[in-house]
Design a protein around this motif. Structure first.
Motif, PDB file in Angstrom:
ATOM      1  N   ALA A   1     -21.317   0.451 -30.980  1.00  0.00           N
ATOM      2  CA  ALA A   1     -20.657   1.725 -31.277  1.00  0.00           C
ATOM      3  C   ALA A   1     -21.565   2.912 -30.949  1.00  0.00           C
ATOM      4  O   ALA A   1     -21.082   3.980 -30.537  1.00  0.00           O
TER       5      ALA A   1
ATOM      6  N   ASP B   1     -24.559  -9.583 -22.665  1.00  0.00           N
ATOM      7  CA  ASP B   1     -23.402  -9.155 -23.457  1.00  0.00           C
ATOM      8  C   ASP B   1     -22.647 -10.347 -24.024  1.00  0.00           C
ATOM      9  O   ASP B   1     -22.012 -10.254 -25.072  1.00  0.00           O
TER      10      ASP B   1
ATOM     11  N   ARG C   1     -13.670  -0.194 -25.006  1.00  0.00           N
ATOM     12  CA  ARG C   1     -12.284   0.259 -25.210  1.00  0.00           C
ATOM     13  C   ARG C   1     -12.240   1.552 -26.018  1.00  0.00           C
ATOM     14  O   ARG C   1     -11.449   2.451 -25.730  1.00  0.00           O
ATOM     15  N   GLN C   2     -13.082   1.640 -27.028  1.00  0.00           N
ATOM     16  CA  GLN C   2     -13.045   2.791 -27.924  1.00  0.00           C
ATOM     17  C   GLN C   2     -13.413   4.099 -27.237  1.00  0.00           C
ATOM     18  O   GLN C   2     -13.068   5.175 -27.723  1.00  0.00           O
TER      19      GLN C   2
ATOM     20  N   GLU D   1     -17.101  -9.842 -27.321  1.00  0.00           N
ATOM     21  CA  GLU D   1     -15.958  -9.136 -27.901  1.00  0.00           C
ATOM     22  C   GLU D   1     -16.390  -7.807 -28.527  1.00  0.00           C
ATOM     23  O   GLU D   1     -15.665  -6.814 -28.451  1.00  0.00           O
ATOM     24  N   GLU D   2     -17.563  -7.767 -29.107  1.00  0.00           N
ATOM     25  CA  GLU D   2     -18.061  -6.515 -29.669  1.00  0.00           C
ATOM     26  C   GLU D   2     -18.317  -5.487 -28.561  1.00  0.00           C
ATOM     27  O   GLU D   2     -18.048  -4.291 -28.716  1.00  0.00           O
TER      28      GLU D   2
ATOM     29  N   ARG E   1     -16.749  -5.484 -25.600  1.00  0.00           N
ATOM     30  CA  ARG E   1     -15.420  -5.084 -25.125  1.00  0.00           C
ATOM     31  C   ARG E   1     -14.831  -3.995 -26.021  1.00  0.00           C
ATOM     32  O   ARG E   1     -14.259  -3.015 -25.545  1.00  0.00           O
ATOM     33  N   ARG E   2     -14.963  -4.191 -27.330  1.00  0.00           N
ATOM     34  CA  ARG E   2     -14.409  -3.225 -28.280  1.00  0.00           C
ATOM     35  C   ARG E   2     -15.067  -1.851 -28.114  1.00  0.00           C
ATOM     36  O   ARG E   2     -14.388  -0.810 -28.129  1.00  0.00           O
ATOM     37  N   ALA E   3     -16.392  -1.838 -27.946  1.00  0.00           N
ATOM     38  CA  ALA E   3     -17.100  -0.572 -27.788  1.00  0.00           C
ATOM     39  C   ALA E   3     -16.650   0.158 -26.527  1.00  0.00           C
ATOM     40  O   ALA E   3     -16.497   1.390 -26.530  1.00  0.00           O
TER      41      ALA E   3
ATOM     42  N   ASP F   1     -12.679   4.533 -23.888  1.00  0.00           N
ATOM     43  CA  ASP F   1     -11.820   4.587 -22.702  1.00  0.00           C
ATOM     44  C   ASP F   1     -12.549   4.248 -21.409  1.00  0.00           C
ATOM     45  O   ASP F   1     -12.271   4.820 -20.347  1.00  0.00           O
TER      46      ASP F   1
END
Length: 299
Positions: free
Chosen positions: A107, A130, A151-152, A144-145, A147-149, A154
């Motif tokens: 994050a 990663d 996506r958040q 997955e963590e 990927r989430r970062a 953009d």
């Protein structure tokens, strides 16, 4: 894979053991402001009148104190200053060694990268680190963590997929592979999640293709249909000893820079961070500026 034991042994046996050089390789060169390495070329299959500037970031390996969120933010702003049409991130966002004073969580580095701006967007692939671990090697986290970062903020993640982009009235494809070392098998072997054939088969027309893949190992299998392949992973060898070269590079054949084989073109970034150990010697951190649709120039 550049492992920590090899690098620490190499630092002693290849002339970095004297205190001054060792201090430089650990405390100075890894912390240098990234240089901008520029390439200008028109590879086969790329239209001469399609001018495209690409900003490239590879191998961040976020961790304290070597690659803090503040430093990543500054690097992102330096890439913006190049006025790129397109920005690509070539994987290995997570830390690459255990010699850290603290983690930089996805994050945090995601927020630092959120300032990146380009008309054709910011696109990324994942690297082996990663997949293998979290912000600190050995800790939970993984793909997955990451990927989430992404996506958040953009940032478009390409995993065995491609996106059609249009610039100056012409279309081209940006394709990205999943990592070639994604799944660890024992201590020294791995299995990839990549699908080069399936990714290219998903492209249904003759528009030119730019291919992103973290490791350069698959380059012999990349067809001439691809105009240019961009890679990271090697860190340019991380240690480059005069008269000896880069003995700890994960590939003897593909280490750094602009490589042409059989008319096919690949550029390997020296990247920003480190793996194995926080050591760089004569391979300073870099970002890339690649100008396509131009006469061949490199620096």
């Amino acid at each position: 894979m550049i492992n920590r034991r090899q690098l620490l042994i190499g630092a002693g046996t290849l002339g970095l053991a004297p205190f001054g050089l060792a201090s430089y390789a650990v405390a100075v060169e890894p912390m240098l402001s990234p240089r901008v390495t520029s390439y200008a070329l028109t590879p086969p299959g790329w239209p001469q009148n399609l001018r495209l500037r690409i900003g490239v970031i590879a191998d961040i390996h976020a961790c304290e104190p070597w690659m803090s969120a503040e430093r990543i933010h500054g690097i992102a702003m330096s890439v913006n200053a190049l006025s790129p049409d397109l920005i690509v991130l070539l994987g290995d966002f997570n830390a690459g060694h255990r010699l850290v004073s603290g983690p930089v969580f996805p994050a945090q580095w995601g927020d630092a990268l959120s300032v990146l701006r380009a008309p054709l967007g910011v696109h990324a692939i994942l690297g082996n680190h990663d997949w293998w671990h979290g912000p600190v090697p050995g800790m939970p986290g993984g793909a997955e963590e990451v990927r989430r970062a992404l996506r958040q903020v953009d940032i478009n993640l390409l995993e065995n997929s491609a996106v059609s982009l249009r610039h100056e009235g012409q279309s081209f494809w940006l394709a990205g592979l999943a990592d070639q070392m994604a799944h660890m098998i024992g201590r020294y072997d791995s299995r990839g999640a990549d699908d080069l054939g399936g990714t290219l088969r998903s492209i249904g027309d003759d528009d030119p293709i730019l291919l992103l893949m973290h490791e350069p190992f698959l380059f012999p299998r990349v067809p001439n249909r691809v105009s240019l392949t961009l890679c990271g992973h090697t860190h340019g060898g991380q240690i480059n000893v005069p008269l000896i070269g880069t003995p700890f590079a994960p590939s003897r054949r593909y280490v750094y820079g602009h490589i042409v084989e059989g008319g096919r073109h690949m550029i390997i970034s020296g990247g920003l961070g480190e793996s194995g150990a926080p050591i760089r010697f004569r391979v300073p951190p870099e970002i890339l500026q690649i100008d396509l649709g131009a006469p061949l120039v490199s620096s």
